[in-house]
Scaffold this motif. Structure first.
Motif, mmCIF file in Angstrom:
data_model
loop_
_atom_site.group_PDB
_atom_site.id
_atom_site.type_symbol
_atom_site.label_atom_id
_atom_site.label_comp_id
_atom_site.label_asym_id
_atom_site.label_seq_id
_atom_site.Cartn_x
_atom_site.Cartn_y
_atom_site.Cartn_z
ATOM 1 N N THR A 268 -5.414 8.711 9.168
ATOM 2 C CA THR A 268 -5.436 8.687 10.629
ATOM 3 C C THR A 268 -4.671 9.884 11.167
ATOM 4 O OG1 THR A 268 -5.476 6.277 10.632
ATOM 5 C CG2 THR A 268 -4.843 7.345 12.692
ATOM 6 N N ALA A 269 -5.204 10.517 12.188
ATOM 7 C CA ALA A 269 -4.545 11.668 12.801
ATOM 8 C C ALA A 269 -3.634 11.210 13.939
ATOM 9 C CB ALA A 269 -5.580 12.644 13.335
ATOM 10 N N VAL A 270 -2.442 11.764 13.978
ATOM 11 C CA VAL A 270 -1.531 11.563 15.105
ATOM 12 C C VAL A 270 -1.547 12.866 15.901
ATOM 13 C CG1 VAL A 270 0.834 11.092 15.823
ATOM 14 C CG2 VAL A 270 -0.097 9.986 13.777
ATOM 15 N N LYS A 271 -1.988 12.782 17.166
ATOM 16 C CA LYS A 271 -2.181 13.990 17.967
ATOM 17 C C LYS A 271 -1.146 14.085 19.079
ATOM 18 C CE LYS A 271 -7.191 13.993 17.132
ATOM 19 N NZ LYS A 271 -8.544 14.037 17.757
ATOM 20 N N ASN A 272 -0.906 15.302 19.537
ATOM 21 C CA ASN A 272 0.001 15.507 20.666
ATOM 22 C C ASN A 272 -0.770 15.495 21.971
ATOM 23 O OD1 ASN A 272 -1.279 18.014 20.884
ATOM 24 N ND2 ASN A 272 0.386 19.120 19.856
ATOM 25 N N SER A 273 -0.080 15.794 23.075
ATOM 26 C CA SER A 273 -0.720 15.730 24.395
ATOM 27 C C SER A 273 -1.822 16.767 24.562
ATOM 28 C CB SER A 273 0.335 15.923 25.499
ATOM 29 O OG SER A 273 1.012 17.160 25.317
ATOM 30 N N GLU B 156 0.828 -1.201 0.000
ATOM 31 C CA GLU B 156 0.000 0.000 0.000
ATOM 32 C C GLU B 156 0.864 1.253 0.000
ATOM 33 O OE1 GLU B 156 -0.309 -2.433 2.175
ATOM 34 O OE2 GLU B 156 -2.192 -3.396 1.560
ATOM 35 N N ALA B 157 0.325 2.313 -0.594
ATOM 36 C CA ALA B 157 1.009 3.599 -0.582
ATOM 37 C C ALA B 157 0.855 4.244 0.790
ATOM 38 C CB ALA B 157 0.429 4.512 -1.655
ATOM 39 N N LEU B 158 1.926 4.840 1.289
ATOM 40 C CA LEU B 158 1.900 5.519 2.581
ATOM 41 C C LEU B 158 2.398 6.948 2.402
ATOM 42 C CD1 LEU B 158 1.682 5.528 5.718
ATOM 43 C CD2 LEU B 158 4.058 4.771 5.759
ATOM 44 N N LEU B 159 1.568 7.907 2.791
ATOM 45 C CA LEU B 159 1.954 9.314 2.793
ATOM 46 C C LEU B 159 1.782 9.856 4.199
ATOM 47 C CD1 LEU B 159 0.111 10.595 -0.430
ATOM 48 C CD2 LEU B 159 2.538 10.010 -0.219
ATOM 49 N N VAL B 160 2.753 10.642 4.677
ATOM 50 C CA VAL B 160 2.651 11.319 5.964
ATOM 51 C C VAL B 160 2.562 12.809 5.687
ATOM 52 C CG1 VAL B 160 3.706 11.735 8.207
ATOM 53 C CG2 VAL B 160 3.949 9.495 7.118
ATOM 54 N N ILE C 61 -3.564 17.971 16.172
ATOM 55 C CA ILE C 61 -3.037 17.099 15.128
ATOM 56 C C ILE C 61 -1.609 17.511 14.784
ATOM 57 C CG2 ILE C 61 -3.253 16.414 12.710
ATOM 58 C CD1 ILE C 61 -6.248 16.548 13.016
ATOM 59 N N GLN C 62 -0.704 16.540 14.852
ATOM 60 C CA GLN C 62 0.685 16.772 14.472
ATOM 61 C C GLN C 62 0.977 16.249 13.070
ATOM 62 O OE1 GLN C 62 2.890 15.010 17.873
ATOM 63 N NE2 GLN C 62 3.759 17.045 18.139
ATOM 64 N N HIS C 63 0.442 15.075 12.766
ATOM 65 C CA HIS C 63 0.639 14.456 11.463
ATOM 66 C C HIS C 63 -0.645 13.747 11.039
ATOM 67 C CE1 HIS C 63 4.815 14.672 13.031
ATOM 68 N NE2 HIS C 63 5.085 15.013 11.784
ATOM 69 N N ILE C 64 -0.767 13.549 9.747
ATOM 70 C CA ILE C 64 -1.871 12.771 9.197
ATOM 71 C C ILE C 64 -1.248 11.646 8.380
ATOM 72 C CG2 ILE C 64 -3.901 12.763 7.700
ATOM 73 C CD1 ILE C 64 -4.129 15.792 8.326
ATOM 74 N N ILE C 65 -1.581 10.420 8.731
ATOM 75 C CA ILE C 65 -1.050 9.252 8.033
ATOM 76 C C ILE C 65 -2.097 8.774 7.036
ATOM 77 C CG2 ILE C 65 -0.242 6.880 8.291
ATOM 78 C CD1 ILE C 65 0.694 7.638 11.103
ATOM 79 N N CYS C 66 -1.703 8.698 5.778
ATOM 80 C CA CYS C 66 -2.605 8.297 4.698
ATOM 81 C C CYS C 66 -2.116 6.984 4.091
ATOM 82 C CB CYS C 66 -2.667 9.364 3.615
ATOM 83 S SG CYS C 66 -3.159 10.992 4.209
ATOM 84 N N ILE C 67 -3.007 6.013 3.982
ATOM 85 C CA ILE C 67 -2.682 4.725 3.380
ATOM 86 C C ILE C 67 -3.668 4.476 2.243
ATOM 87 C CG2 ILE C 67 -2.508 2.234 3.741
ATOM 88 C CD1 ILE C 67 -1.770 2.791 6.631
#
Length: 288
Positions: free
Chosen positions: A252-257, A167-171, A261-267
Motif C-alpha cells: 500500500t502506498a502512503v502519499k503526501n498532500s 504477518e511480516a511488515l516492511l516499510v 508516494i512517501q512510504h510503501i507498506i508491505c505485508i
C-alpha cells in the motif's frame, strides 16, 4: 476580603513618600507582594532578577532614566517584555506624552494626583486578565497532557500490534529501501532488523516470471501511483540462507498532500503450510 494572593507588583518612583502612598493603598485592598524601586535602573535590575513580576506601576518623571526610557529597556529584554506597565505622571499630561507612553509599551497612562479607585480598578483589571490567562493556560496544558497521553497510549497499542502480528511488515521508502521491519519479517527472512535496514526490497523479494532483477519495483510504483494499493499477490521472500519462502503479499502506498508516494507498506503472510497442503492434495489426486 483581600484578593490576588500570589501576585507580584513592582512600583517605581524616585520619591519615597510616593512609594509609601502607593504601597499603603494597594496593601489596604489587595494581598499582593510589593517590590519597590527608586530609579529606572533599579527597576530593571529587580525585573530581570525576578521574572514572576505580574505588573509594574512606573513613574514617568525620574532623573537619569525616566519612565519612558525604563519601559523601552524592559520591552527589549526577553525576560521582562511581557510585563504590563501602568504609567503614572504629574508633569507629562498632554496627549503627545500619553501616546508616547503607549508606544514604548505601556498598557495604561494615569495622571497624578492619583484617583485611588481608578488606580485600584486598573490594577484589578490586569490581575483578573492574568488570572484568566493562567486558568486558560492550565486548561490548555491539561488538554495537551491528556492528548499526549492518548497519543502515547495509541502509539504503544499500535506498536504492540505490529510487534505481535503474525504477518511480516516492511516499510519502504519510494526507492524501495527498507526503513523498518517488524519481528515477524525478521523471523521469516532470518535477518535481524539492523541488517534488513541495509537492504532493498529486491534483495529479499521475488515474483513469478520476473524477467530481470528489480524490474518489478518500477511496475509497483506505476500501479501504486494509479491505485494506491496492490493486494493478494503470490510471491516469495528470499531468506538470508537463500531459501524461498512462499508468501501472499500486499503493498500500500502512503502519499503526501501532493499525491506523491512517501512510504510503501508491505505485508506478507507465510504460505508455506498452505502450499504444502495443496501439494499433498494434488499428489493424492494424481495417485487416484
Amino acid at each position: 476580603m483581600k484578593r490576588y494572593s500570589g501576585f507580584k507588583l513592582l512600583i517605581v518612583d524616585d520619591h519615597e513618600h510616593n512609594l509609601f502612598t502607593l504601597r499603603t493603598l494597594v496593601q489596604r485592598y489587595m494581598d499582593v507582594e510589593i517590590l519597590e524601586a527608586t530609579s529606572g535602573q533599579q527597576a530593571l535590575d529587580i525585573a530581570i532578577k525576578d521574572p514572576a513580576i505580574d505588573l509594574i506601576i512606573l513613574d514617568v518623571q525620574m532623573p537619569e532614566m525616566d519612565g519612558f526610557q525604563t519601559a523601552s529597556m524592559l520591552k527589549i529584554r526577553q525576560k521582562t517584555k511581557h510585563i504590563p506597565i501602568i504609567f503614572l505622571t504629574a508633569a507629562f499630561k498632554t496627549e503627545e506624552f500619553q501616546q508616547k507612553g503607549y508606544e514604548v509599551g505601556g498598557v495604561d497612562y494615569l495622571l497624578k494626583p492619583i484617583d485611588d479607585n481608578q488606580l485600584l480598578n486598573k490594577i484589578s483589571t490586569y490581575f483578573r486578565l492574568i488570572e484568566k490567562e493562567r486558568e486558560l493556560n492550565k486548561i490548555l496544558e491539561q488538554k495537551v497532557a491528556e492528548r499526549t497521553e492518548e497519543l502515547a497510549s495509541a502509539k504503544q497499542h499500535l506498536e504492540n500490534i505490529i510487534t505481535h502480528m503474525g504477518e511480516a511488515l516492511l516499510v519502504l521508502n519510494p526507492q524501495g529501501e527498507i526503513e523498518s521491519a517488524n519481528p515477524a519479517a525478521c523471523r521469516m527472512l532470518d535477518y535481524n532488523e539492523a541488517d534488513l535496514l541495509q537492504l532493498s526490497i529486491g534483495d529479499v523479494f521475488e515474483e513469478e516470471e520476473e524477467e530481470q532483477a528489480g524490474a518489478f519495483f518500477g511496475t509497483w510504483l506505476e500501479a501504486l501511483i494509479r491505485t494506491g494499493a496492490l493486494s493478494r499477490i503470490e510471491a516469495r521472500f528470499i531468506a538470508k540462507d537463500g531459501r524461498r519462502v512462499p508468501i501472499l503479499f500486499s503493498r500500500t502506498a502512503v502519499k503526501n498532500s501532493n499525491d506523491e508516494i512517501q512510504h510503501i507498506i508491505c505485508i506478507a503472510k507465510d504460505m508455506t503450510g498452505y502450499v504444502r497442503e495443496i501439494d499433498i492434495t494434488s499428489s493424492a489426486s494424481q495417485g487416484v
